[in-house]
Enzyme design. Structure first.
Site, PDB file in Angstrom:
ATOM      1  N   ASP A 125     -43.543  27.184   6.525  1.00 55.26           N
ATOM      2  CA  ASP A 125     -42.956  26.435   7.647  1.00 55.26           C
ATOM      3  C   ASP A 125     -44.043  25.691   8.420  1.00 55.26           C
ATOM      4  OD1 ASP A 125     -40.123  27.236   7.478  1.00 55.26           O
ATOM      5  OD2 ASP A 125     -40.923  29.236   7.845  1.00 55.26           O
ATOM      6  N   ASP A 167     -49.333  28.125   4.057  1.00 54.21           N
ATOM      7  CA  ASP A 167     -48.172  28.552   4.829  1.00 54.21           C
ATOM      8  C   ASP A 167     -46.987  27.681   4.421  1.00 54.21           C
ATOM      9  OD1 ASP A 167     -46.829  30.025   6.859  1.00 54.21           O
ATOM     10  OD2 ASP A 167     -47.019  28.314   8.196  1.00 54.21           O
TER      11      ASP A 167
END
Length: 259
Positions: free
Chosen positions: A15, A13
């Site tokens: 963020d 991922d």
């Protein structure tokens, strides 16, 4: 229990794992550099459908993270891949930004508000009452409802913002029709991403900061999962979930030596 095969490819991922509020998390640069130096297949994922992969490449580069365009996979790209598989050359009424409209244009979709095959809802900072009303009427008239991701809120410097999932709930309430979500935690996003880099779930790992999206999606796609504690899910919250990550680490810096 059978031992897992060595990790040959990585999905992470963005963020909360690599960056936080526009600043790289310590260790992110070393992790990306190690992946590139070793030549291992990898993808940086985001449920945010606002930006194109090229936009995100430029944004990350300004932060000192050199992630090639082909190594970025967004919920907009996953949505476009899904629609291209389901109904090639179809039509859609789109509420969203360039990341989503570009992805749909690239697969040959026609964007229209006249009897579209789909209503496709993505992230935007300018949701309008007029656009939502049009979406409701088109869905009531028979258009299928697709949504890039189910996130109900998104981060900002001022605090949480209503996100795609919240607007989807409004449209569902008005139509009685639930959307199909293409992004995390749907394992479809992981599987299409793995296919894009020629990787297999048995020898892949997913790194995330959220138990309810990243870890769940990785788990359901059959991958090893690593939860970092630099984002939304805290150590105290982990035991509330009925599933666990393969491993919990403080940050991405703890995984550099695993590559």
């Amino acid at each position: 229990m059978a031992e897992r095969k060595p990790i040959e490819s990585w999905l992470t991922d963005m963020d909360g794992v690599l960056i936080h509020e526009g600043v790289p998390i310590p260790g992110a640069d070393a992790f990306i550099t190690k992946l590139r130096d070793t030549g291992k297949p990898f993808l940086v994922l985001t449920n945010n459908s606002i930006y194109t992969a090229r936009d995100l490449h430029a944004r990350l580069a300004r932060m000192g993270l050199n992630v090639p365009v082909e190594n970025i996979w967004t919920s907009a790209l996953a949505t476009a891949k899904f629609l291209d598989d389901q109904r090639p050359g179809g039509t859609a009424y789109v509420i969203g930004e360039a990341g989503l409209t570009t992805a749909l244009h690239d697969i040959g979709y026609v964007l229209t508000d006249h009897d579209p095959d789909y209503v496709v809802l993505g992230e935007t900072r300018t949701y309008s009452f007029e656009a939502m009303t049009k979406a409701v009427r088109l869905i009531n008239a028979g258009a299928r409802f697709i949504c890039t991701n189910p996130d109900e809120t998104g981060p900002s410097l001022e605090g949480p913002l209503p996100a795609t999932g919240s607007v989807a709930a409004l449209i569902t309430k008005a139509t009685g029709k639930e959307p199909y979500f293409a992004g995390k935690p749907n394992p479809l996003m992981m599987r299409t991403g793995l296919n894009a880099i020629g990787a297999h779930s048995e020898t892949s790992a997913m790194i995330g900061d959220r138990m309810d999206t990243d870890i769940l999606a990785g788990l359901e796609a059959g991958m090893q999962t690593f939860l970092v504690l630099t984002g939304l899910t805290t150590q105290a919250e982990i035991d509330r979930f009925p599933y666990r990550p393969s491993k919990i680490v403080k940050s991405i810096a703890d995984l550099v030596d695993r590559v």
